[in-house]
Scaffold this active site. Structure first.
Site, PDB file in Angstrom:
ATOM      1  N   GLN A   1      10.986   7.159   7.718  1.00 57.83           N
ATOM      2  CA  GLN A   1      10.982   8.185   6.659  1.00 57.83           C
ATOM      3  C   GLN A   1       9.575   8.309   6.086  1.00 57.83           C
ATOM      4  O   GLN A   1       9.312   9.165   5.264  1.00 57.83           O
ATOM      5  CB  GLN A   1      11.926   7.770   5.528  1.00 57.83           C
ATOM      6  CG  GLN A   1      13.376   7.656   5.939  1.00 57.83           C
ATOM      7  CD  GLN A   1      14.175   6.918   4.869  1.00 57.83           C
ATOM      8  OE1 GLN A   1      14.665   7.514   3.929  1.00 57.83           O
ATOM      9  NE2 GLN A   1      14.306   5.621   5.015  1.00 57.83           N
ATOM     10  N   ASN A   2       8.690   7.408   6.498  1.00 54.95           N
ATOM     11  CA  ASN A   2       7.350   7.391   5.904  1.00 54.95           C
ATOM     12  C   ASN A   2       6.474   8.497   6.484  1.00 54.95           C
ATOM     13  O   ASN A   2       6.544   8.796   7.669  1.00 54.95           O
ATOM     14  CB  ASN A   2       6.692   6.030   6.132  1.00 54.95           C
ATOM     15  CG  ASN A   2       7.473   4.921   5.461  1.00 54.95           C
ATOM     16  OD1 ASN A   2       8.345   5.204   4.631  1.00 54.95           O
ATOM     17  ND2 ASN A   2       7.207   3.688   5.811  1.00 54.95           N
TER      18      ASN A   2
ATOM     19  N   ASP B   1       3.114   8.297   5.897  1.00 57.06           N
ATOM     20  CA  ASP B   1       1.752   7.785   5.686  1.00 57.06           C
ATOM     21  C   ASP B   1       0.942   7.543   6.958  1.00 57.06           C
ATOM     22  O   ASP B   1      -0.266   7.289   6.896  1.00 57.06           O
ATOM     23  CB  ASP B   1       1.796   6.494   4.843  1.00 57.06           C
ATOM     24  CG  ASP B   1       2.690   5.405   5.452  1.00 57.06           C
ATOM     25  OD1 ASP B   1       2.825   5.348   6.678  1.00 57.06           O
ATOM     26  OD2 ASP B   1       3.250   4.601   4.671  1.00 57.06           O
TER      27      ASP B   1
ATOM     28  N   HIS C   1      10.529  12.645   8.074  1.00 52.87           N
ATOM     29  CA  HIS C   1      10.080  13.419   6.911  1.00 52.87           C
ATOM     30  C   HIS C   1       8.686  14.014   7.086  1.00 52.87           C
ATOM     31  O   HIS C   1       8.050  14.386   6.113  1.00 52.87           O
ATOM     32  CB  HIS C   1      10.122  12.547   5.645  1.00 52.87           C
ATOM     33  CG  HIS C   1      11.525  12.174   5.232  1.00 52.87           C
ATOM     34  ND1 HIS C   1      11.820  11.207   4.294  1.00 52.87           N
ATOM     35  CD2 HIS C   1      12.722  12.655   5.632  1.00 52.87           C
ATOM     36  CE1 HIS C   1      13.125  11.099   4.148  1.00 52.87           C
ATOM     37  NE2 HIS C   1      13.705  11.960   4.954  1.00 52.87           N
TER      38      HIS C   1
ATOM     39  N   CYS D   1      -5.559  32.679   7.249  1.00 44.95           N
ATOM     40  CA  CYS D   1      -4.906  33.981   7.053  1.00 44.95           C
ATOM     41  C   CYS D   1      -4.754  34.311   5.566  1.00 44.95           C
ATOM     42  O   CYS D   1      -4.264  35.380   5.207  1.00 44.95           O
ATOM     43  CB  CYS D   1      -3.545  34.008   7.747  1.00 44.95           C
ATOM     44  SG  CYS D   1      -2.296  33.025   6.893  1.00 44.95           S
TER      45      CYS D   1
ATOM     46  N   THR E   1      13.993   0.388   2.937  1.00 46.87           N
ATOM     47  CA  THR E   1      14.414   1.686   2.395  1.00 46.87           C
ATOM     48  C   THR E   1      15.520   1.487   1.369  1.00 46.87           C
ATOM     49  O   THR E   1      16.392   0.623   1.541  1.00 46.87           O
ATOM     50  CB  THR E   1      14.878   2.669   3.496  1.00 46.87           C
ATOM     51  OG1 THR E   1      15.351   3.865   2.864  1.00 46.87           O
ATOM     52  CG2 THR E   1      15.962   2.120   4.391  1.00 46.87           C
TER      53      THR E   1
HETATM   54  P1  OAD Z   1      12.147   4.030  -1.905  1.00 49.21           P
HETATM   55  O1  OAD Z   1      10.969   3.965  -2.800  1.00 49.21           O
HETATM   56  O2  OAD Z   1      13.343   4.775  -2.378  1.00 49.21           O
HETATM   57  O3  OAD Z   1      12.644   2.563  -1.533  1.00 49.21           O
HETATM   58  C1  OAD Z   1      11.780   1.559  -1.091  1.00 49.21           C
HETATM   59  C2  OAD Z   1      12.627   0.359  -0.726  1.00 49.21           C
HETATM   60  O4  OAD Z   1      11.765  -0.638  -0.204  1.00 49.21           O
HETATM   61  C3  OAD Z   1      13.375  -0.269  -1.900  1.00 49.21           C
HETATM   62  O5  OAD Z   1      14.722  -0.500  -1.521  1.00 49.21           O
HETATM   63  C4  OAD Z   1      12.635  -1.597  -2.145  1.00 49.21           C
HETATM   64  O6  OAD Z   1      13.509  -2.617  -2.587  1.00 49.21           O
HETATM   65  C5  OAD Z   1      12.112  -1.894  -0.750  1.00 49.21           C
HETATM   66  N1  OAD Z   1      10.879  -2.707  -0.697  1.00 49.21           N
HETATM   67  C6  OAD Z   1       9.793  -2.676  -1.540  1.00 49.21           C
HETATM   68  N2  OAD Z   1       8.831  -3.507  -1.118  1.00 49.21           N
HETATM   69  C7  OAD Z   1       9.299  -4.107   0.026  1.00 49.21           C
HETATM   70  C8  OAD Z   1       8.770  -5.061   0.936  1.00 49.21           C
HETATM   71  N3  OAD Z   1       7.552  -5.590   0.782  1.00 49.21           N
HETATM   72  N4  OAD Z   1       9.534  -5.411   2.003  1.00 49.21           N
HETATM   73  C9  OAD Z   1      10.776  -4.889   2.178  1.00 49.21           C
HETATM   74  N5  OAD Z   1      11.321  -3.989   1.346  1.00 49.21           N
HETATM   75  C10 OAD Z   1      10.606  -3.580   0.280  1.00 49.21           C
HETATM   76  O7  OAD Z   1      11.622   4.592  -0.507  1.00 49.21           O
HETATM   77  P2  OAD Z   1      12.451   5.238   0.701  1.00 49.21           P
HETATM   78  O8  OAD Z   1      13.768   4.575   0.872  1.00 49.21           O
HETATM   79  O9  OAD Z   1      11.531   5.254   1.866  1.00 49.21           O
HETATM   80  O10 OAD Z   1      11.249  11.459   0.907  1.00 49.21           O
HETATM   81  O11 OAD Z   1      12.647   6.706   0.170  1.00 49.21           O
HETATM   82  C11 OAD Z   1      13.246   7.647   1.007  1.00 49.21           C
HETATM   83  C12 OAD Z   1      12.639   9.007   0.787  1.00 49.21           C
HETATM   84  O12 OAD Z   1      12.660   9.347  -0.606  1.00 49.21           O
HETATM   85  C13 OAD Z   1      11.155   9.082   1.117  1.00 49.21           C
HETATM   86  O13 OAD Z   1      10.907   9.295   2.486  1.00 49.21           O
HETATM   87  C14 OAD Z   1      10.691  10.262   0.321  1.00 49.21           C
HETATM   88  C15 OAD Z   1      11.377   9.906  -0.991  1.00 49.21           C
HETATM   89  O14 OAD Z   1      11.557  10.883  -1.880  1.00 49.21           O
HETATM   90  C16 OAD Z   1      10.655  12.647   0.690  1.00 49.21           C
HETATM   91  O15 OAD Z   1       9.600  12.768   0.095  1.00 49.21           O
HETATM   92  C17 OAD Z   1      11.414  13.782   1.269  1.00 49.21           C
END
Ligand code: OAD
Length: 250
Positions: free
Chosen positions: A104-105, A107, A122, A153, A191
């Site tokens: 989903q990243n 970056d 994403h 454009c 995630t």
């Molecule tokens: P979140 O910020 O919602 O969640 C990050 C997760 O990583 C959390 O569950 C943390 O507990 C966990 N975490 C943090 N540090 C960690 C580490 N060192 N090792 C393991 N886990 C760790 O991010 P996403 O789930 O990626 O979408 O969010 C999903 C989507 O929401 C993103 O792609 C983005 C966002 O809005 C869009 O922009 C469309």
């Protein structure tokens, strides 16, 4: 001294036997590289949440503000390096006959670590898209003094990422599903598992017969149906799992 991470025997057994593996990553996998997660303490920018900025309506209301947020994220991401979690996942491409990385990243850190086959659900923060002609371009500038950028454009350029309320790129989600339905082992790493449709993928893997393992610093809404959950940092757990399991695979 760092506490040793105990990798369960069952995990090692499955890891040793599996030839088809899929991995879903989220912002937590990049956290140890210094990328702010979306829902952690560091997730707000000028008091706005991702849900307030990553939407088509936010962009049409205030494209400058949305671009300022992406420029801030670009600036943070530009010079940082992948961490051990990205590197191990990149190595798994050579470890397993059939391997699929779904992220989903946006970056680009998985690619920096050497992963070659990446399904970016994403999009990618380093691509921009013309809002009129739909053409996409790579663009690695931070753009902070010059937002919102315009296409040749004359139309606005937007980040080529998927916003809330938008569909995921069709080819990418269907490839992800194909891999998920046939994999024997599925990892969900870093995630919060609350943004659909990505958050449904672990359940689809489980229902299709995969052994599902979660790695996260905390429990999530999907932890209850995991076969194994490892609570801790991905950059510490993955290297342990990798070295213990490689001994077995040899
Ligand atoms: P979140 O910020 O919602 O969640 C990050 C997760 O990583 C959390 O569950 C943390 O507990 C966990 N975490 C943090 N540090 C960690 C580490 N060192 N090792 C393991 N886990 C760790 O991010 P996403 O789930 O990626 O979408 O969010 C999903 C989507 O929401 C993103 O792609 C983005 C966002 O809005 C869009 O922009 C469309």
């Amino acid at each position: 001294m760092e506490a040793a991470i105990k990798i369960k025997e069952e995990t090692l057994k499955v890891f040793k036997k599996a030839s088809s593996v899929a991995v879903l990553t989220g912002a937590g996998v990049s956290a140890e590289s210094g990328v702010p997660t979306f829902r952690g303490k560091d997730g707000l920018w000028r008091n706005f949440s991702a849900e307030e900025l990553a939407t088509p309506s936010a962009f049409s209301r205030d494209p400058k503000l949305v671009w300022e947020w992406y420029s801030w994220r670009r600036e943070i991401i530009r010079d940082i390096k992948p961490n051990p979690a990205h590197h191990i996942i990149a190595e798994w491409e050579n470890t397993f006959n059939d391997f699929c990385l779904i992220t989903q990243n946006v970056d680009g850190l998985h690619a920096k670590a050497g992963s070659q086959k990446i399904l970016e659900l994403h999009g990618n923060i380093w691509r921009v898209r013309c809002t009129k002609e739909e053409k996409t371009f790579l663009n690695h500038e931070v753009l902070s003094d010059n937002v919102p950028p315009l296409c040749e454009c004359g139309a606005l350029l937007r980040p080529d990422v998927v916003w809330f309320g938008e569909a995921l790129p069709e080819g990418i989600i269907s490839k992800a599903l194909e891999n998920i339905r046939r994999c024997e082992l599925f990892f969900v790493i870093g995630t919060s598992a609350i943004v659909e449709p990505a958050s449904s993928l672990p359940l689809i893997a489980k229902q299709s017969g995969a052994y599902v393992i979660e790695i996260n610093i905390g429990r999530t809404p999907i932890s209850h149906f995991m076969d194994d959950t490892y609570l801790g940092k991905a950059g510490e757990i993955l290297p342990c799992l990798h070295s213990e399991s490689l001994n077995l695979r040899e």
